[in-house]
Scaffold this active site. Structure first.
Site, mmCIF file in Angstrom:
data_model
loop_
_atom_site.group_PDB
_atom_site.id
_atom_site.type_symbol
_atom_site.label_atom_id
_atom_site.label_comp_id
_atom_site.label_asym_id
_atom_site.label_seq_id
_atom_site.Cartn_x
_atom_site.Cartn_y
_atom_site.Cartn_z
ATOM 1 N N TYR A 78 0.847 -1.194 0.000
ATOM 2 C CA TYR A 78 0.000 0.000 0.000
ATOM 3 C C TYR A 78 0.885 1.248 0.000
ATOM 4 O O TYR A 78 1.516 1.571 0.996
ATOM 5 C CB TYR A 78 -0.897 -0.017 1.235
ATOM 6 C CG TYR A 78 -2.127 0.866 1.162
ATOM 7 C CD1 TYR A 78 -2.324 1.785 0.138
ATOM 8 C CD2 TYR A 78 -3.120 0.755 2.118
ATOM 9 C CE1 TYR A 78 -3.460 2.566 0.085
ATOM 10 C CE2 TYR A 78 -4.271 1.538 2.072
ATOM 11 C CZ TYR A 78 -4.431 2.445 1.054
ATOM 12 O OH TYR A 78 -5.553 3.223 0.991
ATOM 13 N N LYS A 89 -1.200 -1.064 -4.207
ATOM 14 C CA LYS A 89 -2.372 -0.232 -3.999
ATOM 15 C C LYS A 89 -1.905 1.204 -3.792
ATOM 16 O O LYS A 89 -0.998 1.469 -2.994
ATOM 17 C CB LYS A 89 -3.148 -0.720 -2.775
ATOM 18 C CG LYS A 89 -4.446 0.031 -2.528
ATOM 19 C CD LYS A 89 -5.165 -0.542 -1.311
ATOM 20 C CE LYS A 89 -6.483 0.194 -1.085
ATOM 21 N NZ LYS A 89 -7.171 -0.265 0.134
#
Length: 302
Positions: free
Chosen positions: A133, A158
């Site tokens: 992330y 992400k």
């Protein structure tokens, strides 16, 4: 581990005494899977990862695994200090998760090679596939992203920064690495539907939907309209539901989580309030949210 459809990030319900409410978490997840979630990301950002103990993360993961019963992939979060993230990774693996969403290291701003080292050390703590992330203190160059994407257990990235140009360069750099054909990219911005068309244009079709947690009918209608290129419905939802929701969300820090919990409660499941340092929405904000939900449901004919 391939994803399709809308990705579900459940909230973490708390009982009246502030403890983790496993029964309501199971109800919440079961409802989302029945509605058509493409994957369950438990105890992540919307699930107040920042406020959970390692034991609660493990228990929440186990509830999600048991509730989904293999129907969709279950991922749980790890992050923060490297030893803590390694422990969390081992715990969610023990709980039966299919993968890990790896959040950034705690506070410190690291050099690019340090971020690579962080991912290497955490991914070594379990055999699970990992989605990294990018947000906060973890801002990757395209070269670093390509290096991380080539690590054995990293299967996705992400983005929570919202820098479209940076992300476009990252997508192109990773796709140039042999063997990354199945590598997946995700739009991880709050209320990701607002930027979903732009991300789709740079090769990032997947996104997390906080709205799905409390109004799956709206989230799924938006997703179908995006796939079909239904601009009239997309524009109506963006102008009359998602845009006003973002305006409300931005009025108070932490509402990206607190409003979602309030929305779940408005739809009939009492999941409790948020833990400090977040605060629950003011009554007037809950009233505005309720009107937005009603209007969004009306727009999609639900």
């Amino acid at each position: 581990m391939k994803f399709q459809g809308v990705l579900f990030f459940p909230v973490t319900p708390f009982a009246a005494d502030g403890s983790l409410d496993e029964e309501r978490l199971a109800q919440h997840i079961a409802g989302g899977v029945a509605a058509g979630a493409g994957g369950v990301f438990v105890a992540c950002g919307t699930g107040e990862f920042h406020a959970l103990t390692p034991d609660e993360i493990e228990r929440a993961t186990r509830v999600a695994v048991e509730t989904t019963a293999g129907r969709v992939p279950v991922l749980a979060a790890a992050g923060g200090p490297t030893p803590v993230a390694r422990d969390q990774a081992a715990r969610v693996a023990r709980a039966g998760a299919d993968g890990i969403l790896l959040l950034p290291p705690y506070l410190v701003t690291a050099p690019q090679q340090g971020l690579v080292r962080y991912v290497e050390e955490v991914t070594a703590a379990s055999e699970l596939p990992v989605i990294f992330y990018q947000r906060g203190t973890a801002r990757l160059t395209e070269r670093t992203a390509a290096e991380i994407a080539a690590l054995p257990r990293v299967v996705g990235l992400k983005d929570g920064l919202g820098d479209i140009e940076r992300m476009h360069r990252i997508v192109r750099a990773v796709r140039a690495v042999p063997g990354t054909e199945d590598f997946q990219f995700f739009n991880g911005l709050p209320t990701a539907e607002m930027t979903a068309p732009a991300y789709q244009g740079i090769g990032v079709p997947l996104y997390s939907s906080a709205v799905f947690a409390f109004a799956p009918e709206i989230a799924l209608a938006f997703h179908r309209a995006l796939a079909a290129g239904d601009r009239p419905l997309l524009d109506t939802l963006l102008d009359e539901f998602y845009g006003p929701l973002v305006q409300l969300r931005d009025e108070v820090p932490g509402y990206a989580v607190a409003l979602v919990k309030a929305g779940v409660a408005l739809r009939g499941l009492d999941v409790g309030g948020v833990r400090a340092p977040l605060v629950d929405p003011a009554p007037e904000h809950i009233a505005r949210l309720s009107k937005l939900i009603d209007h969004g449901l009306e727009v999609v004919g639900a």
